[in-house]
Design an enzyme around this catalytic site. Sequence first.
Site, PDB file in Angstrom:
ATOM      1  CG  ASP A 179      -2.181   0.877   1.236  1.00  8.32           C
ATOM      2  OD1 ASP A 179      -2.208   1.524  -0.042  1.00  8.32           O
ATOM      3  OD2 ASP A 179      -2.801   1.135   2.208  1.00  8.32           O
ATOM      4  CG  HIS A 221      -0.019   1.999  -9.486  1.00  6.68           C
ATOM      5  ND1 HIS A 221      -0.262   1.703  -8.178  1.00  6.68           N
ATOM      6  CD2 HIS A 221      -1.276   2.870  -9.843  1.00  6.68           C
ATOM      7  CE1 HIS A 221      -1.468   2.058  -7.746  1.00  6.68           C
ATOM      8  NE2 HIS A 221      -1.999   2.757  -8.745  1.00  6.68           N
ATOM      9  CG  LEU A 224       9.915 -16.665  -3.295  1.00  2.00           C
ATOM     10  CD1 LEU A 224       9.360 -16.929  -1.866  1.00  2.00           C
ATOM     11  CD2 LEU A 224      10.491 -15.386  -3.506  1.00  2.00           C
TER      12      LEU A 224
HETATM   13  C1  FPP Z   1      -2.020   0.336  -3.446  1.00  2.95           C
HETATM   14  O1  FPP Z   1      -1.434   1.744  -3.205  1.00  2.95           O
HETATM   15  C2  FPP Z   1      -1.380  -0.594  -4.485  1.00  2.95           C
HETATM   16  C3  FPP Z   1      -2.229  -1.145  -5.432  1.00  2.95           C
HETATM   17  C4  FPP Z   1      -3.721  -0.940  -5.475  1.00  2.95           C
HETATM   18  C5  FPP Z   1      -1.808  -1.714  -6.759  1.00  2.95           C
HETATM   19  C6  FPP Z   1      -0.470  -2.597  -6.096  1.00  2.95           C
HETATM   20  C7  FPP Z   1      -0.008  -2.722  -7.392  1.00  2.95           C
HETATM   21  C8  FPP Z   1       1.639  -2.745  -7.582  1.00  2.95           C
HETATM   22  C9  FPP Z   1       2.517  -2.781  -6.442  1.00  2.95           C
HETATM   23  C10 FPP Z   1       2.135  -2.860  -8.955  1.00  2.95           C
HETATM   24  C11 FPP Z   1       2.017  -4.365  -8.971  1.00  2.95           C
HETATM   25  C12 FPP Z   1       2.544  -4.626 -10.461  1.00  2.95           C
HETATM   26  C13 FPP Z   1       2.626  -5.800 -10.770  1.00  2.95           C
HETATM   27  C14 FPP Z   1       3.446  -5.945 -11.973  1.00  2.95           C
HETATM   28  C15 FPP Z   1       2.155  -7.073  -9.873  1.00  2.95           C
HETATM   29  P1  FPP Z   1      -2.584   2.977  -3.613  1.00  2.95           P
HETATM   30  O2  FPP Z   1      -2.591   2.990  -4.930  1.00  2.95           O
HETATM   31  O3  FPP Z   1      -3.829   2.207  -2.751  1.00  2.95           O
HETATM   32  O4  FPP Z   1      -1.630   4.053  -2.797  1.00  2.95           O
HETATM   33  P2  FPP Z   1      -2.407   5.082  -1.805  1.00  2.95           P
HETATM   34  O5  FPP Z   1      -3.265   4.399  -1.043  1.00  2.95           O
HETATM   35  O6  FPP Z   1      -1.322   5.686  -1.326  1.00  2.95           O
HETATM   36  O7  FPP Z   1      -3.125   5.857  -2.776  1.00  2.95           O
END
Ligand code: FPP
Length: 247
Positions: free
Chosen positions: A27, A44, A138
């Site tokens: 997050d 992201h 893993l």
């Molecule tokens: C939460 O941060 C993150 C997500 C909803 C998406 C997670 C995705 C990735 C880490 C990229 C994954 C990529 C691959 C290739 C698997 P948020 O957007 O909710 O952050 P915020 O709470 O600060 O707005």
Amino acid sequence: MLFQQKAPQNITLDPERIPTHIAIIMDGNGRWAKKRLLPRKAGHKAGADALERIIKDCQQLGVKHLTVYAFSTENWKRSQEEVDAIMDLLRQYLKNYFKKFLDDNIRMDVIGEIHRLDQDIQDSIREIEELSKTKDGLSVHIALNYGGRDEIRRAVCKIAKEIEDGNLTATSITEDVISMHLDTANVPDPELVIRTSGEERISNFLLWQIAYSEFCFMDTLWPDFDRACLEEAIYYYQNRERRFGGR
Ligand code: FPP
């Protein structure tokens, strides 16, 4: 439950008590981007890079299973632009970057209801699962269009169908039977769940599997999460006494 405290400066981990399975709610990508006046999709991308690094770190530390929450059943409610950006990133990683892990003996699979994803993404998922299925380093489980309640609902449907077909009786439904009908069948439950960015919620992640997990909520935003943060979370886990309801 573990809350981030000031960790001792030189953490020494017990190599005999590295968690077998770590689950991470990644997050804070959006806030990481906002702090830098960048679009959310840049957050992201940085999050995907962090994931790539943490996969290698988990492999080096001897973790056997890593489950990461990449896209929840609720994430469809985000703007179309953001959903498209996350899907494009996923596409890129499935087609290119993740294949590099095959040389490192890493196995990959996806949990969640993938039929809602674009066909080419589904095909890439099946391809990487097939290519990596004999790897025994893993195992990385990527939760995509995943929701814990939806997973339990789908397990109940599968069990009901087996009863309808006469292959199972209601009285033979044990906890193991339920576990074996989840997306995580044959994967041990996570001992440690980490959530970054200071939020202290489970957000519909692995609801059945976390019954006895330890939780580590850390302030670090996901794109900044590094080996030191991972070791800190494992350190706190190793210093917890796990009783599983006993004394
Ligand atoms: C939460 O941060 C993150 C997500 C909803 C998406 C997670 C995705 C990735 C880490 C990229 C994954 C990529 C691959 C290739 C698997 P948020 O957007 O909710 O952050 P915020 O709470 O600060 O707005």
